[in-house]
Design a protein around this motif. Structure first.
Motif, PDB file in Angstrom:
ATOM      1  N   TRP A 152      56.494 -14.568  81.481  1.00 10.59           N
ATOM      2  CA  TRP A 152      57.870 -14.581  81.009  1.00 10.59           C
ATOM      3  C   TRP A 152      58.393 -13.164  80.906  1.00 10.59           C
TER       4      TRP A 152
ATOM      5  N   LEU B  25      63.270 -23.745  78.611  1.00 17.41           N
ATOM      6  CA  LEU B  25      62.581 -22.575  78.069  1.00 17.41           C
ATOM      7  C   LEU B  25      63.250 -21.279  78.550  1.00 17.41           C
TER       8      LEU B  25
ATOM      9  N   LEU C 215      60.272 -25.357  72.741  1.00 15.97           N
ATOM     10  CA  LEU C 215      59.194 -25.111  73.684  1.00 15.97           C
ATOM     11  C   LEU C 215      58.612 -23.725  73.491  1.00 15.97           C
ATOM     12  N   SER C 216      57.347 -23.597  73.768  1.00 23.69           N
ATOM     13  CA  SER C 216      56.717 -22.281  73.828  1.00 23.69           C
ATOM     14  C   SER C 216      55.752 -22.298  74.993  1.00 23.69           C
ATOM     15  N   GLU C 217      55.586 -21.170  75.631  1.00 23.26           N
ATOM     16  CA  GLU C 217      54.744 -21.116  76.816  1.00 23.26           C
ATOM     17  C   GLU C 217      53.308 -20.782  76.459  1.00 23.26           C
TER      18      GLU C 217
ATOM     19  N   GLN D 174      66.584 -20.803  76.753  1.00 17.63           N
ATOM     20  CA  GLN D 174      66.377 -20.407  75.355  1.00 17.63           C
ATOM     21  C   GLN D 174      66.033 -18.922  75.284  1.00 17.63           C
ATOM     22  N   ARG D 175      65.143 -18.482  76.153  1.00 18.69           N
ATOM     23  CA  ARG D 175      64.756 -17.070  76.178  1.00 18.69           C
ATOM     24  C   ARG D 175      65.916 -16.176  76.584  1.00 18.69           C
TER      25      ARG D 175
END
Length: 184
Positions: free
Chosen positions: A74, A161, A66-68, A164-165
């Motif tokens: 974030w 997400l 995923l990417s925002e 992951q971050r």
């Protein structure tokens, strides 16, 4: 003559009352609490381990990257400009620790938000709280930013997400604490 002697005596006794008092040395300021690097190293490793062992409850998301769309929502990332490199850490670690503190506070707020209401992670929250406490001793509490409510259908995606971050953040943070805790 007696009057002159009396005047001198009076000046000798009264003059000190008219002069400002002698400067009293100010007490030395209490030393600021120092960062316990070894404890931070241990807790950051534990945090990394905890994040790495989390299982994705939605198997379809395991293979999803995923990417925002909106990166300003974030957390702060540790960048080169944050002075977290070994040579700078040895001389001035303030900016790096402030960035780490911002990131830790962001993730703590995120874990307490509506995104994780149905999936509480108490061990992860406790590790974040402990590490926050250690870093805050020297650098204070960063401002908290409440998380905007999100749609319930998006929670599993946002959890994925966020975790992951957090995993990326803890990997870099652990390197910083490992370097700083080792004898130079």
């Amino acid at each position: 003559m007696a009057l002159l002697r009396h005047l001198r005596l009076c000046l000798c006794f009264c003059l000190p009352l008219l002069l400002p008092p002698p400067a009293v040395p100010a007490p030395a300021p209490a030393p600021a609490p120092r960062t316990d690097w070894a404890a931070c190293r241990s807790l950051s490793r534990e945090l990394s381990r905890l994040v790495a062992t989390l299982k994705e409850p939605h198997r379809v998301l395991e293979e999803t990257h995923l990417s925002e769309e909106d990166p300003k929502n974030w957390p702060p990332r540790i960048r080169c400009s944050d002075a977290c490199d070994p040579s700078t850490l040895d001389t001035n670690n303030t900016r790096c620790l402030q960035r780490i503190l911002q990131g830790l506070q962001h993730y703590r707020d995120l874990l307490g938000s509506d995104i994780f209401v149905a999936r509480r992670l108490p061990r992860l929250e406790a590790a974040l709280d402990q590490l926050l406490g250690l870093v805050q001793q020297e650098h204070g509490r960063p401002p908290r930013h409440p998380m905007a409510p999100s749609e319930a259908w998006a929670h599993p995606l946002l959890q994925r997400l966020a975790l992951q971050r957090l995993q990326s953040f803890t990997a870099i943070m652990s390197r910083v604490f490992t370097h700083s805790a080792s004898p130079h």
